[in-house]
Design a protein around this motif. Structure first.
Motif, PDB file in Angstrom:
ATOM      1  N   LYS A 107       0.841  -1.209   0.000  1.00  0.00           N
ATOM      2  CA  LYS A 107       0.000   0.000   0.000  1.00  0.00           C
ATOM      3  C   LYS A 107       0.874   1.257   0.000  1.00  0.00           C
ATOM      4  O   LYS A 107       0.633   2.194  -0.767  1.00  0.00           O
ATOM      5  N   LEU A 108       1.903   1.286   0.843  1.00  0.00           N
ATOM      6  CA  LEU A 108       2.816   2.429   0.889  1.00  0.00           C
ATOM      7  C   LEU A 108       3.522   2.618  -0.454  1.00  0.00           C
ATOM      8  O   LEU A 108       3.684   3.739  -0.941  1.00  0.00           O
ATOM      9  N   TYR A 109       3.954   1.504  -1.050  1.00  0.00           N
ATOM     10  CA  TYR A 109       4.634   1.565  -2.342  1.00  0.00           C
ATOM     11  C   TYR A 109       3.705   2.138  -3.413  1.00  0.00           C
ATOM     12  O   TYR A 109       4.095   3.027  -4.178  1.00  0.00           O
ATOM     13  N   LEU A 110       2.476   1.625  -3.475  1.00  0.00           N
ATOM     14  CA  LEU A 110       1.528   2.103  -4.481  1.00  0.00           C
ATOM     15  C   LEU A 110       1.203   3.581  -4.278  1.00  0.00           C
ATOM     16  O   LEU A 110       1.120   4.342  -5.246  1.00  0.00           O
ATOM     17  N   ASN A 111       1.012   3.978  -3.027  1.00  0.00           N
ATOM     18  CA  ASN A 111       0.760   5.398  -2.746  1.00  0.00           C
ATOM     19  C   ASN A 111       1.926   6.248  -3.231  1.00  0.00           C
ATOM     20  O   ASN A 111       1.735   7.353  -3.731  1.00  0.00           O
ATOM     21  N   GLY A 112       3.145   5.742  -3.077  1.00  0.00           N
ATOM     22  CA  GLY A 112       4.336   6.462  -3.501  1.00  0.00           C
ATOM     23  C   GLY A 112       4.431   6.668  -5.001  1.00  0.00           C
ATOM     24  O   GLY A 112       5.073   7.609  -5.462  1.00  0.00           O
ATOM     25  N   VAL A 113       3.770   5.798  -5.779  1.00  0.00           N
ATOM     26  CA  VAL A 113       3.776   5.966  -7.236  1.00  0.00           C
ATOM     27  C   VAL A 113       2.433   6.513  -7.737  1.00  0.00           C
ATOM     28  O   VAL A 113       2.135   6.458  -8.926  1.00  0.00           O
ATOM     29  N   GLY A 114       1.621   7.021  -6.815  1.00  0.00           N
ATOM     30  CA  GLY A 114       0.372   7.671  -7.197  1.00  0.00           C
ATOM     31  C   GLY A 114      -0.772   6.738  -7.530  1.00  0.00           C
ATOM     32  O   GLY A 114      -1.667   7.095  -8.286  1.00  0.00           O
ATOM     33  N   MET A 115      -0.764   5.522  -6.956  1.00  0.00           N
ATOM     34  CA  MET A 115      -1.832   4.555  -7.219  1.00  0.00           C
ATOM     35  C   MET A 115      -2.499   4.166  -5.910  1.00  0.00           C
ATOM     36  O   MET A 115      -1.885   4.201  -4.850  1.00  0.00           O
ATOM     37  N   ASP A 116      -3.762   3.774  -6.001  1.00  0.00           N
ATOM     38  CA  ASP A 116      -4.512   3.352  -4.818  1.00  0.00           C
ATOM     39  C   ASP A 116      -4.400   1.846  -4.642  1.00  0.00           C
ATOM     40  O   ASP A 116      -4.442   1.084  -5.612  1.00  0.00           O
ATOM     41  N   PHE A 117      -4.290   1.426  -3.379  1.00  0.00           N
ATOM     42  CA  PHE A 117      -4.293   0.001  -3.061  1.00  0.00           C
ATOM     43  C   PHE A 117      -5.724  -0.509  -3.236  1.00  0.00           C
ATOM     44  O   PHE A 117      -6.670   0.113  -2.778  1.00  0.00           O
ATOM     45  N   PRO A 118      -5.902  -1.650  -3.912  1.00  0.00           N
ATOM     46  CA  PRO A 118      -7.262  -2.162  -4.140  1.00  0.00           C
ATOM     47  C   PRO A 118      -7.899  -2.676  -2.852  1.00  0.00           C
ATOM     48  O   PRO A 118      -7.205  -3.138  -1.949  1.00  0.00           O
ATOM     49  N   ASP A 119      -9.234  -2.591  -2.782  1.00  0.00           N
ATOM     50  CA  ASP A 119      -9.921  -3.172  -1.634  1.00  0.00           C
ATOM     51  C   ASP A 119      -9.842  -4.699  -1.760  1.00  0.00           C
ATOM     52  O   ASP A 119      -9.443  -5.216  -2.802  1.00  0.00           O
ATOM     53  N   PRO A 120     -10.189  -5.444  -0.694  1.00  0.00           N
ATOM     54  CA  PRO A 120     -10.003  -6.908  -0.725  1.00  0.00           C
ATOM     55  C   PRO A 120     -10.660  -7.615  -1.917  1.00  0.00           C
ATOM     56  O   PRO A 120     -10.066  -8.521  -2.499  1.00  0.00           O
ATOM     57  N   LEU A 179      -8.639  -6.757  -5.018  1.00  0.00           N
ATOM     58  CA  LEU A 179      -7.357  -7.454  -4.988  1.00  0.00           C
ATOM     59  C   LEU A 179      -7.535  -8.911  -5.387  1.00  0.00           C
ATOM     60  O   LEU A 179      -6.753  -9.453  -6.173  1.00  0.00           O
ATOM     61  N   ARG A 180      -8.571  -9.552  -4.870  1.00  0.00           N
ATOM     62  CA  ARG A 180      -8.840 -10.947  -5.221  1.00  0.00           C
ATOM     63  C   ARG A 180      -9.100 -11.073  -6.726  1.00  0.00           C
ATOM     64  O   ARG A 180      -8.578 -11.980  -7.383  1.00  0.00           O
ATOM     65  N   ALA A 181      -9.890 -10.153  -7.289  1.00  0.00           N
ATOM     66  CA  ALA A 181     -10.183 -10.179  -8.728  1.00  0.00           C
ATOM     67  C   ALA A 181      -8.916  -9.916  -9.540  1.00  0.00           C
ATOM     68  O   ALA A 181      -8.691 -10.550 -10.578  1.00  0.00           O
ATOM     69  N   LEU A 182      -8.073  -9.004  -9.061  1.00  0.00           N
ATOM     70  CA  LEU A 182      -6.820  -8.678  -9.740  1.00  0.00           C
ATOM     71  C   LEU A 182      -5.901  -9.898  -9.792  1.00  0.00           C
ATOM     72  O   LEU A 182      -5.330 -10.214 -10.835  1.00  0.00           O
ATOM     73  N   ILE A 183      -5.783 -10.608  -8.668  1.00  0.00           N
ATOM     74  CA  ILE A 183      -4.933 -11.809  -8.610  1.00  0.00           C
ATOM     75  C   ILE A 183      -5.503 -12.902  -9.505  1.00  0.00           C
ATOM     76  O   ILE A 183      -4.761 -13.583 -10.225  1.00  0.00           O
ATOM     77  N   LYS A 184      -6.827 -13.059  -9.493  1.00  0.00           N
ATOM     78  CA  LYS A 184      -7.460 -14.064 -10.347  1.00  0.00           C
ATOM     79  C   LYS A 184      -7.185 -13.763 -11.818  1.00  0.00           C
ATOM     80  O   LYS A 184      -6.837 -14.655 -12.597  1.00  0.00           O
TER      81      LYS A 184
END
Length: 125
Positions: free
Chosen positions: A50-63, A66-71
Motif C-alpha cells: 500500500k505504501l509503495y503504491l501510494n508512492g507511485v500515485g496509485m490506490d491500493f485495491p480493496d479486498p 485485490l482478489r479479482a486482480l490476482i485471479k
C-alpha cells in the motif's frame, strides 16, 4: 531442458513469452514488478505494498478488487505458460517459487506515466 522466462514490461503493461503477449492492467504490472523485488516465497505485507503504491500515485485495491486482480493475473499468466504465479497469504502477497519472470524495467512508473496510461484507451489487437 531450459524453460523460457516470461518478460514483464510496464510501459505499456504486458507479459511476453516468445510470440505471446498478454496485456495486463497498469496496477497489476506495478504490483507484480514490486513482488519481483522480493525473494520467491517471501510474502510482501499488504501495508508495505500500500505504501509503495501510494508512492507511485496509485490506490491500493480493496479486498474484493485485490482478489479479482490476482485471479485475472493468474489467467493472464497461464496464457504465457506460468501457472499460479502469485499466492495470497494472510495479509500479503508473494511470488510462487517456480515463477520465472524478468522485469526489463527496474524503475516503477512515475506519476506522468500513470496519468498518460489512464488517458489512453487500451489498444485491442
Amino acid at each position: 531442458m531450459h524453460e523460457a522466462s516470461v518478460v514483464l514490461t510496464i510501459h505499456p503493461p504486458a507479459l511476453t513469452r516468445g510470440a505471446v503477449r498478454v496485456e495486463i492492467s497498469q496496477l497489476t504490472a506495478v504490483i507484480l514488478q514490486r513482488l519481483l523485488k522480493e525473494d520467491p516465497m517471501v510474502a510482501l505485507p499488504n501495508e508495505q505494498l500500500k505504501l509503495y503504491l501510494n508512492g507511485v500515485g496509485m490506490d491500493f485495491p480493496d479486498p474484493l478488487q485485490l482478489r479479482a486482480l490476482i485471479k485475472q493475473l493468474r489467467e493472464d499468466m497461464r496464457l504465457v505458460g506460468v501457472d499460479n504465479p502469485v499466492l495470497q497469504v494472510g495479509g500479503g502477497l508473494m511470488l510462487n517459487r517456480h515463477v520465472k519472470v524478468i522485469c526489463d524495467e527496474e524503475d516503477g512508473p512515475d506519476l506522468l506515466d500513470v496519468i498518460y496510461t489512464g488517458l489512453m484507451p487500451p489498444q485491442r489487437h
